[in-house]
Scaffold this motif. Structure first.
Motif, PDB file in Angstrom:
ATOM      1  N   TYR A  38      -3.714   4.056  -1.130  1.00  0.00           N
ATOM      2  CA  TYR A  38      -4.258   2.881  -1.905  1.00  0.00           C
ATOM      3  C   TYR A  38      -3.785   1.621  -1.381  1.00  0.00           C
ATOM      4  O   TYR A  38      -2.840   1.649  -0.892  1.00  0.00           O
ATOM      5  CB  TYR A  38      -3.782   3.195  -3.361  1.00  0.00           C
ATOM      6  CG  TYR A  38      -2.195   3.145  -3.673  1.00  0.00           C
ATOM      7  CD1 TYR A  38      -1.713   4.378  -3.466  1.00  0.00           C
ATOM      8  CD2 TYR A  38      -1.524   1.938  -3.617  1.00  0.00           C
ATOM      9  CE1 TYR A  38      -0.179   4.425  -3.565  1.00  0.00           C
ATOM     10  CE2 TYR A  38      -0.152   2.158  -3.829  1.00  0.00           C
ATOM     11  CZ  TYR A  38       0.480   3.403  -3.622  1.00  0.00           C
ATOM     12  OH  TYR A  38       1.725   3.306  -3.635  1.00  0.00           O
ATOM     13  N   VAL A  39      -4.738   0.565  -1.647  1.00  0.00           N
ATOM     14  CA  VAL A  39      -4.053  -0.919  -1.305  1.00  0.00           C
ATOM     15  C   VAL A  39      -4.054  -1.556  -2.758  1.00  0.00           C
ATOM     16  O   VAL A  39      -5.236  -1.815  -3.324  1.00  0.00           O
ATOM     17  CB  VAL A  39      -4.805  -1.497  -0.245  1.00  0.00           C
ATOM     18  CG1 VAL A  39      -4.157  -2.985   0.213  1.00  0.00           C
ATOM     19  CG2 VAL A  39      -5.002  -0.452   0.891  1.00  0.00           C
TER      20      VAL A  39
ATOM     21  N   SER B 102       4.737   0.202   0.888  1.00  0.00           N
ATOM     22  CA  SER B 102       4.709  -0.105   2.187  1.00  0.00           C
ATOM     23  C   SER B 102       4.078  -1.326   2.323  1.00  0.00           C
ATOM     24  O   SER B 102       3.123  -1.934   1.708  1.00  0.00           O
ATOM     25  CB  SER B 102       3.711   0.893   3.034  1.00  0.00           C
ATOM     26  OG  SER B 102       4.418   2.231   2.685  1.00  0.00           O
ATOM     27  N   THR B 103       4.292  -2.143   3.584  1.00  0.00           N
ATOM     28  CA  THR B 103       3.642  -3.463   3.615  1.00  0.00           C
ATOM     29  C   THR B 103       2.591  -3.437   4.720  1.00  0.00           C
ATOM     30  O   THR B 103       2.469  -2.549   5.704  1.00  0.00           O
ATOM     31  CB  THR B 103       4.483  -4.494   4.334  1.00  0.00           C
ATOM     32  OG1 THR B 103       3.839  -5.855   4.544  1.00  0.00           O
ATOM     33  CG2 THR B 103       5.693  -4.004   5.378  1.00  0.00           C
ATOM     34  N   ALA B 104       1.734  -4.357   4.727  1.00  0.00           N
ATOM     35  CA  ALA B 104       0.567  -4.355   5.660  1.00  0.00           C
ATOM     36  C   ALA B 104       0.792  -5.345   6.516  1.00  0.00           C
ATOM     37  O   ALA B 104      -0.216  -5.674   7.427  1.00  0.00           O
ATOM     38  CB  ALA B 104      -0.837  -4.829   4.906  1.00  0.00           C
ATOM     39  N   GLU B 105       1.918  -5.794   6.839  1.00  0.00           N
ATOM     40  CA  GLU B 105       2.308  -6.810   8.011  1.00  0.00           C
ATOM     41  C   GLU B 105       3.219  -6.064   8.801  1.00  0.00           C
ATOM     42  O   GLU B 105       4.654  -5.938   8.508  1.00  0.00           O
ATOM     43  CB  GLU B 105       2.689  -8.275   7.358  1.00  0.00           C
ATOM     44  CG  GLU B 105       1.844  -8.753   6.579  1.00  0.00           C
ATOM     45  CD  GLU B 105       2.262 -10.237   5.946  1.00  0.00           C
ATOM     46  OE1 GLU B 105       3.653 -10.418   5.996  1.00  0.00           O
ATOM     47  OE2 GLU B 105       1.597 -10.884   5.414  1.00  0.00           O
ATOM     48  N   SER B 106       3.185  -5.883  10.212  1.00  0.00           N
ATOM     49  CA  SER B 106       3.875  -5.313  11.165  1.00  0.00           C
ATOM     50  C   SER B 106       5.310  -6.329  11.322  1.00  0.00           C
ATOM     51  O   SER B 106       6.323  -5.912  11.244  1.00  0.00           O
ATOM     52  CB  SER B 106       3.393  -5.164  12.401  1.00  0.00           C
ATOM     53  OG  SER B 106       2.191  -4.419  12.395  1.00  0.00           O
ATOM     54  N   ALA B 107       5.018  -7.602  11.076  1.00  0.00           N
ATOM     55  CA  ALA B 107       6.002  -8.591  11.421  1.00  0.00           C
ATOM     56  C   ALA B 107       7.127  -8.395  10.133  1.00  0.00           C
ATOM     57  O   ALA B 107       8.300  -8.598  10.441  1.00  0.00           O
ATOM     58  CB  ALA B 107       5.584  -9.870  11.327  1.00  0.00           C
ATOM     59  N   ALA B 108       6.555  -8.094   9.064  1.00  0.00           N
ATOM     60  CA  ALA B 108       7.418  -8.010   7.928  1.00  0.00           C
ATOM     61  C   ALA B 108       8.236  -6.556   7.988  1.00  0.00           C
ATOM     62  O   ALA B 108       9.213  -6.304   7.742  1.00  0.00           O
ATOM     63  CB  ALA B 108       6.783  -8.030   6.577  1.00  0.00           C
TER      64      ALA B 108
ATOM     65  N   TRP C 193       0.975  -1.121   0.104  1.00  0.00           N
ATOM     66  CA  TRP C 193      -0.191   0.084  -0.058  1.00  0.00           C
ATOM     67  C   TRP C 193       0.828   1.181   0.066  1.00  0.00           C
ATOM     68  O   TRP C 193       2.231   1.147   0.215  1.00  0.00           O
ATOM     69  CB  TRP C 193      -0.827  -0.102   1.317  1.00  0.00           C
ATOM     70  CG  TRP C 193      -0.452   0.008   2.370  1.00  0.00           C
ATOM     71  CD1 TRP C 193       0.337  -1.236   3.283  1.00  0.00           C
ATOM     72  CD2 TRP C 193       0.005   1.129   3.453  1.00  0.00           C
ATOM     73  NE1 TRP C 193       0.806  -0.616   4.300  1.00  0.00           N
ATOM     74  CE2 TRP C 193       0.550   0.641   4.571  1.00  0.00           C
ATOM     75  CE3 TRP C 193      -0.334   2.405   3.217  1.00  0.00           C
ATOM     76  CZ2 TRP C 193       0.979   1.301   5.605  1.00  0.00           C
ATOM     77  CZ3 TRP C 193      -0.077   3.327   4.321  1.00  0.00           C
ATOM     78  CH2 TRP C 193       0.642   2.706   5.454  1.00  0.00           C
ATOM     79  N   GLY C 194       0.113   2.576  -0.074  1.00  0.00           N
ATOM     80  CA  GLY C 194       0.976   3.672  -0.218  1.00  0.00           C
ATOM     81  C   GLY C 194       0.154   4.783  -0.465  1.00  0.00           C
ATOM     82  O   GLY C 194      -0.892   4.572  -0.113  1.00  0.00           O
ATOM     83  N   THR C 195       0.650   6.039  -0.425  1.00  0.00           N
ATOM     84  CA  THR C 195      -0.167   7.106  -0.704  1.00  0.00           C
ATOM     85  C   THR C 195       0.236   8.090  -1.822  1.00  0.00           C
ATOM     86  O   THR C 195       1.217   7.987  -2.379  1.00  0.00           O
ATOM     87  CB  THR C 195       0.052   8.094   0.521  1.00  0.00           C
ATOM     88  OG1 THR C 195       1.367   8.288   0.910  1.00  0.00           O
ATOM     89  CG2 THR C 195      -0.487   7.429   1.836  1.00  0.00           C
TER      90      THR C 195
END
Lengths: 273, 359
Positions: free
Chosen positions: B266-267, B305-311, B137-139
């Motif tokens: 956006y995603v 940007s990733t949607a996973e905190s772990a990543a 995702w990003g802006t």
């Protein structure tokens, strides 16, 4: 000769599969709506886009005229060269066409940009820079560059096929150089000129990449408009088909009209007629 | 005559072959059981990961790229091709789901979905979380050339209408993004279905047109990096890519900001289209890409940007702790996601867009 007829079957099949059938699909789509019902809406809605049609035709006509003005003398000079030099000239004209069309158009982008090669050169000469990129002029230039060979080649072909004895006869009869050209050479090359016009005008009027790359997106042509029906937000395949159909009919009328002019000619050197 | 018959036979054989080719083209040349057809944007995956996936699972990846969401939609909609993985953006996910073009993902086959952050589960574009897994995702931001733009002009979308920058402005080359910019500038929602507001936005763009140098998408990279234009609307992740491509000692100095009126978030999501030949393979691929180590490597490569905190934890510091790439709290509230617009509004958008471009 049943045997020789059989050789045409692959072509007929090809024509059927990839020209006739798709054409009927286009016609079907053009006269239906999203739900598959019969309608004329696609055509009536098109009046909104008249300005795009107008721009396409204007640019294509201008490009064709420029191609003719540049191409005819070149073809004439070429046809007067020695055989060996003719071959070299021919290769020089064909050479750029061996390179990908998109690549060549992108090269023009690099040349014409505000900080591009052309303007760098001009400022090096302390001349004023020009802002040509993203204007209709840049699109026209791209068209002329890409389609000029299609104008030169048919004219060249019909000029080289001109019977030399006719020219000699005209000279014997006391024609000046100028009269030989206007009364004999030019009339005999008309079929080549007409094919050249068609071969430049038809791709020019339906192009869409050149206007995208050199026109900065703001010089939308009919080709772009058709592309947008499929790749724009609305996905309107029916509208896209309708615009394509109108375009096809207009081009057919144009070719038919061009053919009328050539009524007296024997079609020597013509490619499409 | 005998000769003619032989030619006929050859022709018929060729026809047979041709029809077989047409019939089989969808399946590709190798065993469909062991291949997945992936349809993604250009420059949108670390190519090493494709090899790694093939090695791990033995599933061959047939990778094709596409340049816009709409093009992807058109290809799938017109049929004749079959893909196992597509990566539409948010609004396109909901449009395809509404039109029955997506398969439901069997989440039992995708254990790594557990790493997806809560904020990205059951999003507006896929409320039940049936069809999609967030990929990146990003802006959207305004990218500008620091030497060509005065600092005092920065701040909002109005810079795109500033006559000082006549001929130096680059705009999005698609109706949704471009009209969206004007809608935000006017203070409306990206997702408005009020025709008057949309027409007003289109009028704004017509006013802006004389100032615009070109309407482009990925050409923005070249034009900004060469100092050909001063201002462009594009994605924050791509700003970092440009900086990266320019290198340390470049003459061109670029900056960016998120306009104060708000902007777009956006995603892009992994989905399985209807008609997929190898759904299990597709799910294995989604699971692979959602594995935090893989996601981190991929995110670092793509620069979004990733949607996973772990990543995110595994990313290099300058990406991990970058507030522009991972806005939080109030900063996050200024963003609005696109949702799918009804067909009549989409047609209106396209019509207005032609008018703008040919005005």
């Amino acid at each position: 000769m049943r045997g020789s007829k059989a050789f045409s079957y692959p072509y007929i099949l090809w024509l059927l599969l990839f020209t006739v059938v798709p054409l009927f699909i286009v016609i079907y789509f053009a006269f239906t709506n999203d739900a598959g019902e019969f309608t004329f809406d696609n055509f009536s809605y098109m009046s909104l886009y008249a300005v795009v049609f107008w721009r396409s035709f204007r640019l294509a006509i201008i490009s064709t005229v420029i191609c003719l003005i540049l191409g005819y003398p070149l073809a004439y000079i070429m046809s007067r060269l020695k055989k060996k030099h003719q071959t070299i000239a021919m290769i020089l004209i064909m050479l750029p066409m061996w390179m990908n069309f998109l690549l060549r158009t992108y090269a023009w982008l690099t040349i014409l940009e505000n900080n591009g090669l052309l303007n760098n050169f001009l400022s090096w000469l302390h001349l004023p820079e020009i802002a040509i990129i993203n204007t209709p002029a840049a699109v026209g230039l791209g068209m002329v560059y890409n389609y000029l060979p299609f104008m030169i080649l048919p004219i060249y072909t019909s000029l080289t096929k001109t019977d030399q004895s006719l020219i000699e006869a005209a000279k014997d009869m006391g024609c000046s150089e100028r009269q030989v050209f206007t009364k004999v050479i030019f009339p005999l090359s008309i079929p080549g000129v007409l094919s050249g016009i068609i071969m430049v005008f038809v791709p020019a009027v339906s192009t869409f990449v050149i206007s995208k790359i050199l026109g900065g997106g703001a010089n939308m042509l009919v080709g772009d408009l058709i592309e947008m029906q499929f790749l724009g937000g609305a996905y309107n395949a029916n509208m896209g088909a309708a615009i394509s159909l109108v375009m096809m009919v207009i081009i057919m009328i144009f070719i038919w009209l061009t053919g009328k002019i050539d009524k007296n000619g024997d079609g020597e050197g013509s490619v499409l007629l | 005559m005998k000769y003619g018959k032989r030619v006929m036979a050859a022709v018929l054989a060729a026809v047979l072959l041709l029809t077989m080719c047409i019939g089989l083209s969808a399946c590709g040349s190798s065993d469909p059981e062991n291949t997945i057809n992936v349809f993604n944007w250009g420059e949108y995956i670390d190519p090493e990961l494709l090899d790694q996936f093939e090695e791990e699972t033995g599933i061959r990846v047939n990778y094709t790229t596409v340049s816009t969401c709409e093009e992807m939609y058109a290809k799938i909609r017109s049929g004749g091709v079959s893909y196992d993985i597509v990566v539409p953006s948010d609004y396109m996910v909901s449009r395809m789901a509404e039109e029955g073009m997506l398969e439901e993902i069997e989440w039992d086959n995708v254990p790594n979905a557990q790493y997806i952050d809560e904020d990205f589960r059951n999003p507006e574009y896929d409320p039940q979380g049936k069809y999609s897994a967030p990929y990146q995702w990003g802006t959207v931001a305004i990218i500008y050339n620091k030497d060509m733009v005065d600092e005092e002009d920065l701040g909002g979308w109005d810079i795109l209408w500033n006559e000082k920058y006549d001929g130096n402005i680059l705009m999005f080359d698609n109706s949704r993004d471009a009209i969206g910019v004007a809608l935000k500038y006017l203070g409306y929602s990206y997702n408005t279905t009020d025709e008057d507001q949309i027409r007003e936005a289109a009028e704004m763009l017509k006013k802006q047109k004389p100032l615009v140098q070109a309407y482009v998408m990925d050409q923005i990279f070249d034009k900004m990096e060469n100092g050909e234009a001063a201002i462009a609307t594009y994605y924050v992740g791509d700003y970092y890519l440009m900086i990266d491509e320019l290198g340390e000692d470049s003459e061109v100095d670029l900056g960016f900001y998120i306009p104060e009126e708000g902007s777009n978030l956006y995603v892009d999501a992994l989905c399985i289209p209807k008609g997929a030949q190898n759904k299990e393979g597709a799910e294995a691929f989604i699971d692979f890409l959602l594995r935090p180590e893989v996601m981190a490597q991929n995110t670092e490569w793509i620069c979004y940007s990733t949607a996973e905190s772990a990543a995110r934890e595994l990313l290099p510091e300058e990406m991990r702790d970058n507030d522009d790439m991972y806005p939080t709290g109030d900063a996050l509230d200024q963003f609005e996601t696109y949702i799918n617009l009804p067909q009549n509004i989409r047609t209106l958008y396209d019509g207005l867009w032609v008018q703008i471009l040919s005005s």
